[in-house]
Design a protein around this motif. Structure first.
Motif, PDB file in Angstrom:
ATOM      1  N   CYS A   1       0.292   3.032   3.920  1.00 51.86           N
ATOM      2  CA  CYS A   1       1.518   3.202   3.143  1.00 51.86           C
ATOM      3  C   CYS A   1       2.549   2.195   3.647  1.00 51.86           C
ATOM      4  CB  CYS A   1       2.050   4.624   3.287  1.00 51.86           C
ATOM      5  SG  CYS A   1       3.577   4.904   2.357  1.00 51.86           S
TER       6      CYS A   1
ATOM      7  N   VAL B   1      -1.933  -4.304  -3.340  1.00 54.49           N
ATOM      8  CA  VAL B   1      -1.022  -3.165  -3.331  1.00 54.49           C
ATOM      9  C   VAL B   1      -1.286  -2.267  -4.527  1.00 54.49           C
ATOM     10  CG1 VAL B   1       1.403  -2.479  -3.538  1.00 54.49           C
ATOM     11  CG2 VAL B   1       0.777  -4.379  -2.044  1.00 54.49           C
ATOM     12  N   LEU B   2      -1.256  -0.950  -4.306  1.00 54.92           N
ATOM     13  CA  LEU B   2      -1.330   0.062  -5.359  1.00 54.92           C
ATOM     14  C   LEU B   2      -0.068   0.914  -5.265  1.00 54.92           C
ATOM     15  CD1 LEU B   2      -5.030   1.227  -4.842  1.00 54.92           C
ATOM     16  CD2 LEU B   2      -4.203  -0.357  -6.576  1.00 54.92           C
ATOM     17  N   ARG B   3       0.455   1.340  -6.419  1.00 55.61           N
ATOM     18  CA  ARG B   3       1.699   2.108  -6.445  1.00 55.61           C
ATOM     19  C   ARG B   3       1.477   3.472  -7.080  1.00 55.61           C
ATOM     20  NH1 ARG B   3       2.860  -3.234  -7.034  1.00 55.61           N
ATOM     21  NH2 ARG B   3       4.435  -4.055  -5.581  1.00 55.61           N
ATOM     22  N   TYR B   4       2.138   4.497  -6.535  1.00 58.07           N
ATOM     23  CA  TYR B   4       1.924   5.871  -6.969  1.00 58.07           C
ATOM     24  C   TYR B   4       3.233   6.649  -6.944  1.00 58.07           C
ATOM     25  CZ  TYR B   4      -2.922   4.772  -5.833  1.00 58.07           C
ATOM     26  OH  TYR B   4      -4.153   4.171  -5.780  1.00 58.07           O
TER      27      TYR B   4
ATOM     28  N   ARG C   1      -0.262   7.225 -10.976  1.00 54.77           N
ATOM     29  CA  ARG C   1      -0.059   5.782 -10.919  1.00 54.77           C
ATOM     30  C   ARG C   1       1.149   5.391 -11.759  1.00 54.77           C
ATOM     31  NH1 ARG C   1      -4.247   2.356  -9.696  1.00 54.77           N
ATOM     32  NH2 ARG C   1      -2.667   0.753  -9.970  1.00 54.77           N
TER      33      ARG C   1
ATOM     34  N   SER D   1       8.579   5.959  -9.358  1.00 55.19           N
ATOM     35  CA  SER D   1       8.909   5.527  -8.009  1.00 55.19           C
ATOM     36  C   SER D   1       8.198   6.429  -7.021  1.00 55.19           C
ATOM     37  CB  SER D   1      10.419   5.583  -7.792  1.00 55.19           C
ATOM     38  OG  SER D   1      10.872   6.921  -7.878  1.00 55.19           O
TER      39      SER D   1
ATOM     40  N   SER E   1       4.010   2.877  -2.184  1.00 54.08           N
ATOM     41  CA  SER E   1       3.197   1.673  -2.328  1.00 54.08           C
ATOM     42  C   SER E   1       2.247   1.643  -1.143  1.00 54.08           C
ATOM     43  CB  SER E   1       4.061   0.414  -2.337  1.00 54.08           C
ATOM     44  OG  SER E   1       4.882   0.363  -3.486  1.00 54.08           O
TER      45      SER E   1
ATOM     46  N   PHE F   1      -1.067  -0.481   0.732  1.00 56.15           N
ATOM     47  CA  PHE F   1      -1.805  -1.733   0.782  1.00 56.15           C
ATOM     48  C   PHE F   1      -3.243  -1.451   1.178  1.00 56.15           C
ATOM     49  CE2 PHE F   1      -3.434  -5.460   3.123  1.00 56.15           C
ATOM     50  CZ  PHE F   1      -3.432  -6.360   2.067  1.00 56.15           C
TER      51      PHE F   1
END
Length: 380
Positions: free
Chosen positions: A130, A184-187, A193, A196, A199, A201
């Protein structure tokens, strides 16, 4: 691009009980000098291992790493270029990058051990960290920044602090790992998905892509050497045992005595080739290369090239058309193999072949950079 790998040194320091600061490139834009996954270590004595930019931001990052090492508080650092800051940290290449800096100590040993075991077994592994956590004005309300999830073999260890989030991240990280990519993936905080929140890696330690070189000739030795240098796991295959020997190909990871098309068929059936695999056919003998190319061009490989004169090329195309290959499949064949560099020796030819493989991977033109507009480093 081959990313500098500091994992073994990181693991060694951790096993020795020596805390280090790990600075990892997690995102890049425009002409950034290093791709995501490039990393630098700084230990308590100030020793530096690895690089994140080839020298552009290391001096500033070194000081930040020393601070993180002392406090244990991780930091996500953004380096960009504007008229005011272009020379402040030396990032003059026109790119931008985010670097996550964290302290790694004995608490991470079990996770690093799992990754090391997977790597030694030739299995892919990933460390998911994270790197950003916020919800409106509340920064990291759940204390997730720096938490890790580790995928090694079939095992998933660690946690980002929520079971639903762990499941979603693990599933997505496996997709990146299968493609051999870090990113990077954002959740949202519950694993969606969107919105805000978090993020993460994914540092993918994928198995090396394969280069299979058919034809045990002097040119094959040079191609195997440069393929190994580029980070490929290199196999040399030829049906003639007198030529296909480990002594003649010391840079290859393995030398196989088989009929080429039969060997490739077995590798395809066993799932040991994929969309990253490159095939170089250097036999220029229709007995070997026509059935081999007929099979290779029907697979979703990264690159298929074949050596031979213009006359050999024309005759080979005719035989491949008669074997039922479509125009689209034939268009995928790089023949005669390599770029026009004017070289003659096996080593010069290997550079030509390697240049064409790199251009095919990244969408390069093969033209001099001096006459090409746009960014030097293309997006992955």
């Amino acid at each position: 691009m081959r990313v500098p790998d500091v994992f073994d040194e990181l693991h060694r320091r951790c096993r020795a009980g020596q805390p280090v600061a790990l600075a990892t490139v997690v995102a890049t834009w425009r002409s950034a000098p290093q791709p995501p996954g490039a990393a630098m270590l700084v230990d308590t004595a100030g020793t530096v291992t690895g690089s994140v930019s080839g020298g552009c931001v290391e001096a500033d990052l070194y000081e930040r790493a020393r601070q993180v090492l002392a406090t244990g508080v991780p930091e996500l650092v953004h380096y960009g270029v504007s008229d005011d800051e272009a020379y402040a940290v030396g990032l003059t290449c026109g790119g931008m990058l985010d670097v996550f800096v964290q302290r790694i100590d004995g608490d991470a040993l079990a996770q690093l051990d799992a990754v090391a075991v997977a790597r030694q077994a030739g299995e892919p592994a990933a460390i998911v960290t994270c790197v950003a956590a916020d919800a409106g004005d509340a920064s990291d309300p759940a204390g997730r920044l720096g938490r890790r999830l580790v995928l090694a073999g079939r095992q998933v260890t660690g946690s980002l602090g929520d079971d639903r989030l762990d499941d979603a991240v693990a599933a997505d990280a496996l997709g990146l790992l299968a493609a051999g990519h870090s990113g990077v993936l954002r959740y949202g905080y519950q694993g969606q998905r969107r919105g805000s929140g978090l993020s993460v890696f994914v540092a993918a330690y994928a198995t090396a892509p394969r280069m299979i070189v058919f034809g045990a000739i002097d040119f094959a030795a040079a191609v195997a050497r440069i393929g190994s240098f580029l980070g490929y796991r290199v196999t040399v295959c030829d049906a003639r045992p007198v030529f296909a020997t480990g002594r003649r190909f010391p840079e290859a990871h393995e030398v196989v005595v088989r009929w080429p098309h039969r060997y490739l068929r077995d590798e395809v059936d066993a799932g040991r080739v994929d969309g990253r695999t490159v095939v170089c056919v250097l036999t220029h003998d229709p007995r070997f290369d026509v059935p081999l190319l007929a099979l290779a061009l029907r697979q979703p490989l990264a690159y298929v090239g074949a050596m031979g004169s213009r006359r050999t090329h024309d005759e080979r195309h005719k035989l491949l058309r008669e074997a039922g290959l479509s125009a689209e499949q034939l268009d995928r064949l790089a023949s005669p193999i390599g770029l026009d560099l004017g070289g003659r020796t096996p080593e010069e030819t290997a550079v030509s072949v390697a240049a064409q493989i790199v251009a095919a991977r990244w969408g390069g033109t093969g033209r001099p950079l001096a006459v090409v507009d746009g960014p030097i480093h293309r997006a992955s």
